[in-house]
Design a protein around this motif. Structure first.
Motif, mmCIF file in Angstrom:
data_model
loop_
_atom_site.group_PDB
_atom_site.id
_atom_site.type_symbol
_atom_site.label_atom_id
_atom_site.label_comp_id
_atom_site.label_asym_id
_atom_site.label_seq_id
_atom_site.Cartn_x
_atom_site.Cartn_y
_atom_site.Cartn_z
ATOM 1 N N UNK A 186 0.737 -1.247 -0.079
ATOM 2 C CA UNK A 186 0.192 -0.207 0.067
ATOM 3 C C UNK A 186 1.083 1.217 0.024
ATOM 4 N N UNK A 187 1.998 1.139 0.814
ATOM 5 C CA UNK A 187 3.030 2.258 0.517
ATOM 6 C C UNK A 187 3.376 2.669 -0.689
ATOM 7 N N UNK A 188 3.722 1.755 -1.578
ATOM 8 C CA UNK A 188 3.985 1.940 -2.922
ATOM 9 C C UNK A 188 2.823 2.659 -3.808
ATOM 10 N N UNK A 189 1.666 2.090 -3.562
ATOM 11 C CA UNK A 189 0.455 2.823 -4.086
ATOM 12 C C UNK A 189 0.475 4.200 -3.786
ATOM 13 N N UNK A 190 0.698 4.697 -2.611
ATOM 14 C CA UNK A 190 0.712 6.082 -2.322
ATOM 15 C C UNK A 190 1.787 6.589 -2.648
ATOM 16 N N UNK A 191 2.843 6.272 -2.947
ATOM 17 C CA UNK A 191 3.963 6.547 -3.829
ATOM 18 C C UNK A 191 3.732 7.049 -5.206
ATOM 19 N N UNK A 192 3.062 6.081 -5.568
ATOM 20 C CA UNK A 192 2.550 6.283 -7.213
ATOM 21 C C UNK A 192 1.345 7.345 -7.354
ATOM 22 N N UNK A 193 0.670 7.352 -6.241
ATOM 23 C CA UNK A 193 -0.367 8.567 -6.162
ATOM 24 C C UNK A 193 0.580 9.975 -6.273
ATOM 25 N N UNK A 195 3.294 10.654 -7.026
ATOM 26 C CA UNK A 195 4.141 10.777 -8.335
ATOM 27 C C UNK A 195 3.312 11.111 -9.473
ATOM 28 N N UNK A 196 1.919 10.579 -9.566
ATOM 29 C CA UNK A 196 1.082 10.833 -10.676
ATOM 30 C C UNK A 196 0.322 12.010 -10.411
ATOM 31 N N UNK A 197 0.509 12.890 -9.352
ATOM 32 C CA UNK A 197 -0.220 14.121 -8.781
ATOM 33 C C UNK A 197 -1.739 13.756 -8.585
ATOM 34 N N UNK A 198 -1.875 12.399 -8.207
ATOM 35 C CA UNK A 198 -3.337 12.122 -7.940
ATOM 36 C C UNK A 198 -3.812 10.944 -8.923
ATOM 37 N N UNK A 199 -5.122 10.732 -8.861
ATOM 38 C CA UNK A 199 -5.653 9.416 -9.657
ATOM 39 C C UNK A 199 -6.752 9.821 -10.335
ATOM 40 N N UNK A 216 -0.422 6.039 -17.932
ATOM 41 C CA UNK A 216 -0.648 7.370 -18.619
ATOM 42 C C UNK A 216 0.060 8.489 -17.953
ATOM 43 N N UNK A 217 0.147 9.567 -18.489
ATOM 44 C CA UNK A 217 0.709 10.668 -18.036
ATOM 45 C C UNK A 217 0.039 11.141 -17.017
ATOM 46 N N UNK A 218 0.696 12.225 -16.159
ATOM 47 C CA UNK A 218 -0.051 12.751 -14.938
ATOM 48 C C UNK A 218 -1.519 13.187 -15.460
ATOM 49 N N UNK A 219 -2.630 13.046 -14.672
ATOM 50 C CA UNK A 219 -3.772 13.239 -15.171
ATOM 51 C C UNK A 219 -4.032 14.693 -15.100
ATOM 52 N N UNK A 220 -4.793 15.341 -16.043
ATOM 53 C CA UNK A 220 -4.913 16.786 -16.145
ATOM 54 C C UNK A 220 -6.020 17.122 -14.913
ATOM 55 N N UNK A 221 -7.038 16.214 -14.852
ATOM 56 C CA UNK A 221 -8.088 16.521 -13.855
ATOM 57 C C UNK A 221 -8.291 15.309 -12.820
ATOM 58 N N UNK A 222 -7.184 15.429 -12.203
ATOM 59 C CA UNK A 222 -7.090 14.033 -11.311
ATOM 60 C C UNK A 222 -8.687 14.089 -10.409
ATOM 61 N N UNK A 223 -9.316 13.200 -10.052
ATOM 62 C CA UNK A 223 -10.542 12.774 -9.405
ATOM 63 C C UNK A 223 -10.138 13.006 -7.883
ATOM 64 N N UNK A 224 -8.860 12.672 -7.322
ATOM 65 C CA UNK A 224 -8.638 12.551 -5.957
ATOM 66 C C UNK A 224 -6.987 12.789 -5.983
ATOM 67 N N UNK A 225 -6.420 13.359 -4.833
ATOM 68 C CA UNK A 225 -5.069 13.296 -4.579
ATOM 69 C C UNK A 225 -4.798 13.277 -3.142
#
Ligand SMILES: *[C@@H]1O[C@H](CO)[C@@H](O)[C@H](O)[C@H]1NC(C)=O
Ligand SMILES: *[C@@H]1O[C@H](CO)[C@@H](O)[C@H](O)[C@H]1NC(C)=O
Ligand SMILES: *[C@@H]1O[C@H](CO)[C@@H](O)[C@H](O)[C@H]1NC(C)=O
Length: 341
Positions: A186-193, A195-199, A216-225
């Motif tokens: 789960x910590x790796x999942x949070x690191x990914x979030x 780095x992606x500036x959100x999901x 995918x590249x960082x989301x332009x409009x992330x749903x949550x971060x």
């Protein structure tokens, strides 16, 4: 009680006293009836009669195992027919993690800032009652419990702020550097979030149950971060205060006998050190039998509508091993509602 449950109780009785007359039904017949009911209840169909016969053999083995577990259960858990009752242990291993993977925990920072000061104690807590816990999902044949628990953690924290979300678990799987359908953290999942500036949302990036090559590249409009994530103190009292004050957290447990779990509070000696599972703590109770309420990712047709309860207070299944949570900073104007019970 449905028919399958009644038949299982009959089977237990027949095991206790084999001389018992079960309305002229022999144990073998009871088994056959149970298997038929199981097939109907869980909409099972098999390729041919050969496979069906093989699945019936496995089913019988699983029922034997369930009654063995039942005999040594110290809590209130019931074991018996579940949607996994026709699977071998090897097949079932697609639903949990190989703990060999769990050894490489990096030194992630502890939640040592002033969060501790604002924690309070409660005897009961169930975040589901505030409607802030998203629906139970189904990971399918992919060892992605780590991603589902992390996503649920983020969804609940946003829900508590008044913004219910379904975030993309697939994005976590595709973008993680060290995880896939064979497991993760789960910590790796949070690191990914981070780095992606959100999901993205689940709707925009739906779950496929296998890893795609492209992230995918960082989301332009992330749903949550999230703003950060933290490892919490390995202490059940502290963890409960955190859950009550801040919201759900992810934990990694040694797998209790969940293949055969139906409902109740699990307190069983048989948590497997050879299998790990990541779930979300959404609440707890300090009643006569204290327990944690855990959100699983095996669909709503498993356990207590997708949840299980695990005995709390004696580090059952090593639940204090990796308590990790995302940190989402609230608007300072946000009113802090306590966890309902
Ligand atoms: C039952 O299973 C069949 C095939 O396995 C599928 O086509 C059908 O949609 C399923 N029905 C339900 C209610 O899940
Ligand atoms: C999340 O998905 C569920 C269906 O799985 C849906 O009922 C719910 O409305 C969704 N919530 C949001 C906030 O999109
Ligand atoms: C972070 O994201 C970038 C692309 O935006 C990627 O190239 C990099 O490998 C990612 N790093 C980690 C640790 O995920």
């Amino acid at each position: 009680m449905d028919t399958v449950t009644i038949l299982f109780h009959l089977l237990l009785l027949s095991l206790i006293s084999s001389s018992l007359q079960l309305c002229d039904l022999s144990r073998a017949q009871v088994m056959e009836e149970m298997f038929k009911d199981f097939m109907v209840k869980f909409n099972k169909s098999y390729q041919d009669t050969e496979e069906q016969a093989w699945r019936f053999q496995i089913f019988k083995e699983n029922m034997k195992e369930a009654s063995r577990l039942q005999a040594q259960e110290l809590g209130t858990a019931k074991y018996g027919v579940t949607k996994f009752s026709d699977l071998t242990d090897k097949e079932f291993s697609r639903f949990h993690l190989n703990p060999g993977l769990m050894q490489g925990l990096p030194s992630i920072k502890e939640a040592n800032w002033n969060h501790g000061a604002s924690l309070y104690h409660q005897e009961f807590c169930d975040w589901r009652k505030r409607g802030v816990v998203s629906k139970v999902k189904d990971q399918g044949y992919c060892r992605s419990c780590w991603a589902f628990a992390a996503a649920s953690n983020i969804e609940s924290l946003w829900g508590i702020m008044g913004y219910p979300k379904n975030v993309s678990v697939q994005e976590l799987i595709d973008c993680s550097k060290c995880a896939d359908c064979n497991g993760g953290y789960s910590w790796d999942a949070f690191l990914t979030v981070l780095n992606q500036s959100g999901l993205m949302s689940e709707e925009d990036y739906p779950y496929k149950g296998k890893k795609n090559k492209l992230c995918p590249k960082k989301a332009k409009h992330p749903e949550a971060w999230i703003h950060d994530f933290a490892m919490l103190d390995k202490d059940e009292t502290y963890m409960a205060s955190w859950v009550a004050s801040k919201g759900p957290i992810t934990v990694t447990i040694q797998l209790p006998p969940l293949k055969h779990y139906q409902d109740g509070v699990v307190r069983n000696r048989e948590c497997s050190p050879n299998a790990a599972h990541v779930v979300l703590i959404v609440g707890f109770s300090g009643k006569r039998i204290p327990y944690w309420i855990l959100k699983n990712s095996w669909g709503r047709d498993w356990g207590e509508k997708g949840y299980l309860r695990l005995y709390r207070g004696s580090n059952t299944c090593d639940i204090t091993r990796y308590p990790v949570t995302a940190i989402v900073e609230k608007n300072p104007k946000h009113i802090n509602y306590p966890c309902p019970y």
